[in-house]
Design an enzyme around this catalytic site. Structure first.
Site, PDB file in Angstrom:
ATOM      1  N   CYS A 166       0.808  -1.049   0.124  1.00 41.58           N
ATOM      2  CA  CYS A 166      -0.036   0.084  -0.162  1.00 41.58           C
ATOM      3  C   CYS A 166       0.882   1.319   0.091  1.00 41.58           C
ATOM      4  CB  CYS A 166      -0.797   0.070   1.233  1.00 41.58           C
ATOM      5  SG  CYS A 166      -1.976  -1.331   1.138  1.00 41.58           S
ATOM      6  N   HIS A 306      -2.554   7.609   7.026  1.00 36.00           N
ATOM      7  CA  HIS A 306      -2.908   6.211   6.393  1.00 36.00           C
ATOM      8  C   HIS A 306      -4.097   5.857   6.543  1.00 36.00           C
ATOM      9  CE1 HIS A 306      -1.855   2.610   4.509  1.00 36.00           C
ATOM     10  NE2 HIS A 306      -2.204   1.797   5.272  1.00 36.00           N
ATOM     11  N   GLU A 317      -0.640   4.699  14.178  1.00 35.12           N
ATOM     12  CA  GLU A 317      -0.266   6.072  13.657  1.00 35.12           C
ATOM     13  C   GLU A 317      -0.510   7.329  14.354  1.00 35.12           C
ATOM     14  OE1 GLU A 317      -0.874   7.966   9.186  1.00 35.12           O
ATOM     15  OE2 GLU A 317      -2.367   6.441   9.683  1.00 35.12           O
ATOM     16  N   LYS A 338      -9.653   7.596   3.147  1.00 34.14           N
ATOM     17  CA  LYS A 338     -10.203   6.352   2.873  1.00 34.14           C
ATOM     18  C   LYS A 338     -11.467   6.124   3.801  1.00 34.14           C
ATOM     19  CE  LYS A 338      -5.394   4.172   2.949  1.00 34.14           C
ATOM     20  NZ  LYS A 338      -4.457   5.255   2.878  1.00 34.14           N
ATOM     21  N   HIS A 343      -9.833   1.956   0.789  1.00 37.02           N
ATOM     22  CA  HIS A 343      -8.334   1.746   0.516  1.00 37.02           C
ATOM     23  C   HIS A 343      -7.912   1.136  -0.875  1.00 37.02           C
ATOM     24  CE1 HIS A 343      -4.358   1.022   1.512  1.00 37.02           C
ATOM     25  NE2 HIS A 343      -4.332   0.256   2.376  1.00 37.02           N
ATOM     26  N   PHE A 406       1.803  -3.645   4.011  1.00 36.72           N
ATOM     27  CA  PHE A 406       2.251  -5.027   4.468  1.00 36.72           C
ATOM     28  C   PHE A 406       3.733  -5.113   4.129  1.00 36.72           C
ATOM     29  CE2 PHE A 406      -1.978  -7.390   4.020  1.00 36.72           C
ATOM     30  CZ  PHE A 406      -2.844  -6.695   5.198  1.00 36.72           C
TER      31      PHE A 406
END
Length: 420
Positions: A166, A306, A317, A338, A343, A406
């Site tokens: 991502c 994010h 975060e 998002k 996403h 990831f």
């Protein structure tokens, strides 16, 4: 060595909330969700039955049918976003040195729909052996998006794809930024694309327990920083920014949206799918970006986080932001778009960088939707301004965008108002 300044001169976007940058921007400011029941396949046996699909896009408005048939949907969306961005930039390729115009795209997964189709339906054993479409491999491989874009425009500059889950398209922006700073090119189409809303994409993320299963309320399912968040919504789309050296942009009289001033990269080195619980990699990536941009913590007005609406990721975060920005964390705006787009995986970074650029242009911060006052997580500090539910007008001189992937891949980019 004197580094070139780098500016944004073109935008292109295909998203679940709009098929141009301006359509997307209008939807984001209105707090519109792109989530709805999946139309791409039968979801009756799946834990998650909704997603953020691109809607009402006619690919053949941009790509002829014969060419489109040779591309996976991911590549199609990538090319559409690049065409929009090139057109918006106003670059006349007939007057340019095409050897100095490049393409760098971020693709997290790539042609998963093609892979699924070929393996499930065509790669069956017959008397003479398995049968595959001759375009199987060229459609599937992730690097083909950048290749197809360069072929479409006939441009010969730096050309490759970055893959870091991502964080892919934020890494693409960072690579383009650095090549331009070093004088390796005059202009680069930098962006990302993804199209993984298919049985294998949704089923795979379901198996990881990564997706929201709020099937009775798709539009309200992505709720970053709320206590009841239960996973992200998978989305598809593409975004593209035309990045140019300032000298090149000024020489051709280009309009300038904003200046790109810094990038940061880091690794969590912690877990294959989970972010570090204390946000160590996130803290490092923002610190690196600020140092690269030669900015202080007081200089940032807006962070597009994010913020995927996952239980662990949102908390880590927030911890990182508080550690990096200290008391200044309470003076800036934070939002997760998002909550509306879902996403977009490999495309997320490019689209969210574009959101930062448009926030700077219009001095407004889009909201984080779907938060209720009685839905607070005790591990999240709500004295921070998450821009819940409504956009907020403010002077946005500098904006930062975070993306984490990831594998523990973290990337961050910073934009600011252009000034001579």
């Amino acid at each position: 060595m004197k580094l070139n300044r780098v500016v944004v001169t073109g935008l292109g976007a295909v998203t679940p909330v709009g098929n141009t940058p301006e359509e997307m921007w209008k939807s984001l400011l209105a707090g519109k969700s792109g989530a709805a029941p999946i139309t791409a396949f039968d979801t009756s046996l799946f834990k998650t039955t909704f997603a953020c699909e691109v809607k009402d896009l006619n690919i053949n408005d941009y790509i002829d049918r014969k060419s489109a048939r040779k591309m996976d949907r991911c590549t199609q969306l990538a090319l559409v976003s690049a065409i929009q961005s090139m057109n918006d930039s106003g670059i006349d390729l007939e007057k340019e040195d095409r050897n100095r115009i490049g393409v760098i795209y971020g693709i997290g997964i790539g042609g998963i729909q093609t892979f699924q189709e070929e393996v499930m339906y065509y790669g069956q054993h017959h008397e003479e052996g398995p049968r595959f479409n001759p375009f199987f491999i060229p459609k599937m491989i992730s690097d083909i998006a950048a290749g197809q874009i360069s072929i479409h425009f006939g441009i010969h500059g730096p050309n490759f794809v970055t893959t870091s889950a991502c964080a892919s398209s934020t890494h693409a922006l960072a690579d383009a930024f650095n090549l331009l700073r070093l004088g390796k090119a005059d202009a680069i189409l930098a962006g990302g694309a993804e199209a993984a809303i298919c049985e294998t994409g949704v089923g795979g993320f379901n198996a990881l327990h990564a997706l929201s299963t709020r099937n009775d309320d798709p539009a309200g399912a992505s709720r970053p920083f709320s206590a009841s968040r239960d996973g992200f919504i998978i989305g598809e789309g593409a975004g593209c920014l035309m990045l140019e050296t300032l000298d090149h942009a000024k020489a051709r009289g280009a309009k300038i949206y904003a200046e790109m001033v810094g990038e940061g990269m880091s690794a969590d080195a912690y877990h294959i799918t989970a972010s570090h619980p204390e946000g160590l990699g996130a803290k490092l990536v923002m610190t690196n970006a600020l140092a690269d941009a030669e900015l202080g913590i007081e200089d940032i007005d807006y962070i597009n986080v994010h913020g995927t609406s996952t239980p662990v990721g949102d908390i880590s975060e927030v911890k990182a932001i508080k550690e990096v920005f200290g008391d200044n964390a309470y003076k800036l705006n934070i939002s997760s778009t998002k909550s509306m787009t879902g996403h977009l995986l490999g495309a997320a970074g490019a689209v969210e960088a574009m959101v930062c650029v448009l926030s700077i242009r219009d001095n407004i911060v889009p909201p984080t939707i779907n938060h209720a006052e009685d839905d607070k997580d005790p591990e999240i500090d709500y004295n921070l301004n998450f821009t819940f539910n409504q956009p907020q007008k403010r002077e946005v001189n500098t904006a930062l965008s975070n993306t984490f992937g990831f594998g523990g891949h973290n990337a961050c980019v910073i934009f600011k108002k252009y000034a001579e």
